[in-house]
Design an enzyme around this catalytic site. Sequence first.
Site, PDB file in Angstrom:
ATOM      1  N   GLY A 266       0.824  -1.216   0.000  1.00  0.00           N
ATOM      2  CA  GLY A 266       0.000   0.000   0.000  1.00  0.00           C
ATOM      3  C   GLY A 266       0.852   1.258   0.000  1.00  0.00           C
ATOM      4  O   GLY A 266       2.077   1.212  -0.024  1.00  0.00           O
ATOM      5  N   GLY A 268       2.296   4.909   1.459  1.00  0.00           N
ATOM      6  CA  GLY A 268       2.713   5.462   2.742  1.00  0.00           C
ATOM      7  C   GLY A 268       4.036   4.921   3.253  1.00  0.00           C
ATOM      8  O   GLY A 268       4.661   4.033   2.662  1.00  0.00           O
ATOM      9  N   GLU A 291      -0.152  -1.456  -6.885  1.00  0.00           N
ATOM     10  CA  GLU A 291      -0.991  -0.364  -7.358  1.00  0.00           C
ATOM     11  C   GLU A 291      -0.122   0.873  -7.598  1.00  0.00           C
ATOM     12  O   GLU A 291      -0.226   1.537  -8.608  1.00  0.00           O
ATOM     13  CB  GLU A 291      -1.989  -0.103  -6.231  1.00  0.00           C
ATOM     14  CG  GLU A 291      -3.171   0.672  -6.557  1.00  0.00           C
ATOM     15  CD  GLU A 291      -3.988   0.860  -5.289  1.00  0.00           C
ATOM     16  OE1 GLU A 291      -4.807  -0.002  -4.994  1.00  0.00           O
ATOM     17  OE2 GLU A 291      -3.799   1.870  -4.606  1.00  0.00           O
ATOM     18  N   ASN A 381      -8.880   8.833   4.324  1.00  0.00           N
ATOM     19  CA  ASN A 381      -8.593   8.924   2.881  1.00  0.00           C
ATOM     20  C   ASN A 381      -9.604   8.137   2.045  1.00  0.00           C
ATOM     21  O   ASN A 381     -10.105   8.617   1.042  1.00  0.00           O
ATOM     22  CB  ASN A 381      -7.204   8.367   2.573  1.00  0.00           C
ATOM     23  CG  ASN A 381      -6.118   9.132   3.305  1.00  0.00           C
ATOM     24  OD1 ASN A 381      -6.222  10.334   3.491  1.00  0.00           O
ATOM     25  ND2 ASN A 381      -5.088   8.431   3.739  1.00  0.00           N
ATOM     26  N   GLY A 385      -7.226   0.758  -2.796  1.00  0.00           N
ATOM     27  CA  GLY A 385      -7.160  -0.589  -3.365  1.00  0.00           C
ATOM     28  C   GLY A 385      -7.029  -1.665  -2.311  1.00  0.00           C
ATOM     29  O   GLY A 385      -6.921  -2.852  -2.635  1.00  0.00           O
TER      30      GLY A 385
HETATM   31  N1  COA Z   1      -7.126   6.545  15.315  1.00  0.00           N
HETATM   32  C1  COA Z   1      -7.005   7.848  14.959  1.00  0.00           C
HETATM   33  N2  COA Z   1      -5.981   8.306  14.194  1.00  0.00           N
HETATM   34  C2  COA Z   1      -5.051   7.419  13.795  1.00  0.00           C
HETATM   35  C3  COA Z   1      -5.100   6.069  14.155  1.00  0.00           C
HETATM   36  C4  COA Z   1      -6.202   5.636  14.940  1.00  0.00           C
HETATM   37  N3  COA Z   1      -6.321   4.368  15.298  1.00  0.00           N
HETATM   38  N4  COA Z   1      -4.031   5.446  13.621  1.00  0.00           N
HETATM   39  C5  COA Z   1      -3.326   6.375  12.946  1.00  0.00           C
HETATM   40  N5  COA Z   1      -3.935   7.558  13.056  1.00  0.00           N
HETATM   41  C6  COA Z   1      -3.519   8.831  12.469  1.00  0.00           C
HETATM   42  C7  COA Z   1      -2.045   9.094  12.685  1.00  0.00           C
HETATM   43  O1  COA Z   1      -1.820   9.694  13.943  1.00  0.00           O
HETATM   44  C8  COA Z   1      -1.753  10.042  11.542  1.00  0.00           C
HETATM   45  O2  COA Z   1      -2.261  11.315  11.886  1.00  0.00           O
HETATM   46  P1  COA Z   1      -1.532  12.667  11.429  1.00  0.00           P
HETATM   47  O3  COA Z   1      -1.683  12.706   9.950  1.00  0.00           O
HETATM   48  O4  COA Z   1      -2.320  13.728  12.144  1.00  0.00           O
HETATM   49  O5  COA Z   1      -0.116  12.522  11.899  1.00  0.00           O
HETATM   50  C9  COA Z   1      -2.637   9.495  10.410  1.00  0.00           C
HETATM   51  O6  COA Z   1      -3.652   8.725  11.056  1.00  0.00           O
HETATM   52  C10 COA Z   1      -1.869   8.612   9.418  1.00  0.00           C
HETATM   53  O7  COA Z   1      -1.303   7.541  10.123  1.00  0.00           O
HETATM   54  P2  COA Z   1       0.170   6.992   9.855  1.00  0.00           P
HETATM   55  O8  COA Z   1       0.524   6.107  11.008  1.00  0.00           O
HETATM   56  O9  COA Z   1       1.085   8.135   9.537  1.00  0.00           O
HETATM   57  O10 COA Z   1      -0.001   6.013   8.626  1.00  0.00           O
HETATM   58  P3  COA Z   1      -0.127   6.223   7.055  1.00  0.00           P
HETATM   59  O11 COA Z   1       0.300   7.570   6.602  1.00  0.00           O
HETATM   60  O12 COA Z   1       0.551   5.041   6.472  1.00  0.00           O
HETATM   61  O13 COA Z   1      -1.700   6.130   6.802  1.00  0.00           O
HETATM   62  C11 COA Z   1      -3.797   5.031   6.505  1.00  0.00           C
HETATM   63  C12 COA Z   1      -2.462   5.070   7.281  1.00  0.00           C
HETATM   64  C13 COA Z   1      -4.585   3.837   6.995  1.00  0.00           C
HETATM   65  C14 COA Z   1      -4.569   6.331   6.750  1.00  0.00           C
HETATM   66  C15 COA Z   1      -3.444   4.915   4.969  1.00  0.00           C
HETATM   67  O14 COA Z   1      -2.621   3.810   4.767  1.00  0.00           O
HETATM   68  C16 COA Z   1      -4.698   4.771   4.123  1.00  0.00           C
HETATM   69  O15 COA Z   1      -5.342   5.747   3.767  1.00  0.00           O
HETATM   70  N6  COA Z   1      -5.080   3.508   3.820  1.00  0.00           N
HETATM   71  C17 COA Z   1      -6.283   3.233   3.052  1.00  0.00           C
HETATM   72  C18 COA Z   1      -5.984   3.122   1.588  1.00  0.00           C
HETATM   73  C19 COA Z   1      -5.090   1.960   1.302  1.00  0.00           C
HETATM   74  O16 COA Z   1      -4.812   1.125   2.131  1.00  0.00           O
HETATM   75  N7  COA Z   1      -4.608   1.854   0.098  1.00  0.00           N
HETATM   76  C20 COA Z   1      -3.766   0.707  -0.208  1.00  0.00           C
HETATM   77  C21 COA Z   1      -3.651   0.388  -1.580  1.00  0.00           C
HETATM   78  S1  COA Z   1      -2.404   1.515  -2.266  1.00  0.00           S
END
Ligand code: COA
Length: 499
Positions: A266, A268, A291, A381, A385
């Site tokens: 994924g 990030g 992806e 977000n 995928g």
């Molecule tokens: N509750 C509330 N907030 C949370 C949390 C929870 N359980 N876990 C993480 N966060 C917050 C973090 O504090 C961070 O906040 P900030 O932006 O204010 O610092 C934010 O969520 C992002 O978390 P981070 O640990 O930096 O992970 P990331 O940037 O890898 O993002 C997802 C994690 C899940 C948001 C991201 O992977 C996503 O959008 N996934 C869905 C889409 C996907 O999986 N695509 C994959 C195919 S490409």
Amino acid sequence: MSADLSARIRHPGLLDRITTPEAAAALIKDGMVIGMSGFTKAGDAKAVPVAMAERASTDPFQITLITGASLGHDIDRMLTEAKVLARRMPFQADPTLRKAINRGEVMFIDQHLSETVEHLRSRQLGPIDYAIVEAAAITEDGGLVPTTSIGNSASFAILAEKVIVEINLSQPLGLDGLHDIYIPSKRPTRAPIPLMACDSRVGTPYVQIPPEKIAAIVITNEIDSASSVQPSDPETSAIAHHLIAFFENEVKRGRLDLTLQPLQAGIGTIANSVLQGLADGPFHHLRLYSEVLQDSTFDLFDAGKLSFASASSITLSAPYAERVFGNFERYKDKLILRPQEISNHPEIIRRLGIIGINTALEFDIYGNVNSTHVDGTMMMNGIGGSGDFARNAYLSIFVTKSLAKDGAISSVVPMVSHIDHTEHDVDILVTEVGLADLRELAPRERARLIIDNCVHPSYRAQLDDYFARASARGGHTPHLLEEAFSWHTRRRETGSMKI
Ligand code: COA
């Protein structure tokens, strides 16, 4: 006409369609459905949407905007601030748009990325009035050569009434030949997609549309926004370490060999860090069927570990973009970009036996995963995928740090506040604390392993207590319904999930 432009627009009959972004933006009317290129900040239209936002300040209008995935260049922010977006799908990652979605001002449809064009094709969605797509060139017979992403652009251009093309001079002409455009045939008599390996080419290198559909061509010269992937930190490195040890053990047990299965990772920092970690392991001849290709893809190529990478976009940090696109011939024959319905197609993910590695916001003691909604209500977000891969993968892996917000939040909770991936679609969970292999385990066994291996020590006793009391009450999947969301409500009331 400059020599550069004649190499970019090779169909002589199209040269008179060149116009300004403002004139192209003026074609977009209130209520239209617009399909725009762009996938995780790569290959997005860069000039016409900006002109649309500017126009809206004096001539308000609203549209439904469909893209491949998230956009760069603050385009979602500008369109949100200009109040151009009535409806938006299937994915976004912009803080301003996120707030507007959570205020209920923009109707956001959070959709599996492989599905959008199926809905368009079957007229469950649309029709698309205008496709606005970035291209590196237009061929002699009017074919569009995409740039650093394909996303949904090919089907947008094919299905739209009219097409606006942005020819981006900063995108290298060497991208020509990188893409493989395959459009599935009609259902219910659809033929199997003849893609048998990550490096199979099954389509054409450009998007074929009738040239008369091209209503305007705008010339741009701006590079993609850089990815904001962060360097590995101790937690992401620990997650990578647990996963690599797991893969090594799978090899020892004869379930995988050192080439593993084709990998998807994924977006990030965590996913990037995990792939980077593979460069130090004993694995070789790895393949990506993913992806998005991030920086780590090119580290794996340079380390001689990766044989081939197939995806729908290339999204790089600034130094990596310079390194890769400055030396593209070195990588080109080991890369294919595909439409996102093919990069994420359930049929192919199941056929190739993909190992999918995606990121969770939170997961619960039984292995249900929330990737999208903070406190079950606030969109982050979108599912992207992750569902396409998790549901169909050979191994479905979810990773996350065990704590968020300086320890006020445990990413492992009694019950997730929103479910994107059910326990049935989740095989392996990993935090920096450790890894839980949930395969062939019943719910009570899963909970024991998750609590022992994945929960941060500062929350372990609290979760143990919940599980013990729930188990005493009974059930196949024991819960205390009156307490299941108490961790989330406690954080809202006191600022922390801790008792
Ligand atoms: N509750 C509330 N907030 C949370 C949390 C929870 N359980 N876990 C993480 N966060 C917050 C973090 O504090 C961070 O906040 P900030 O932006 O204010 O610092 C934010 O969520 C992002 O978390 P981070 O640990 O930096 O992970 P990331 O940037 O890898 O993002 C997802 C994690 C899940 C948001 C991201 O992977 C996503 O959008 N996934 C869905 C889409 C996907 O999986 N695509 C994959 C195919 S490409």
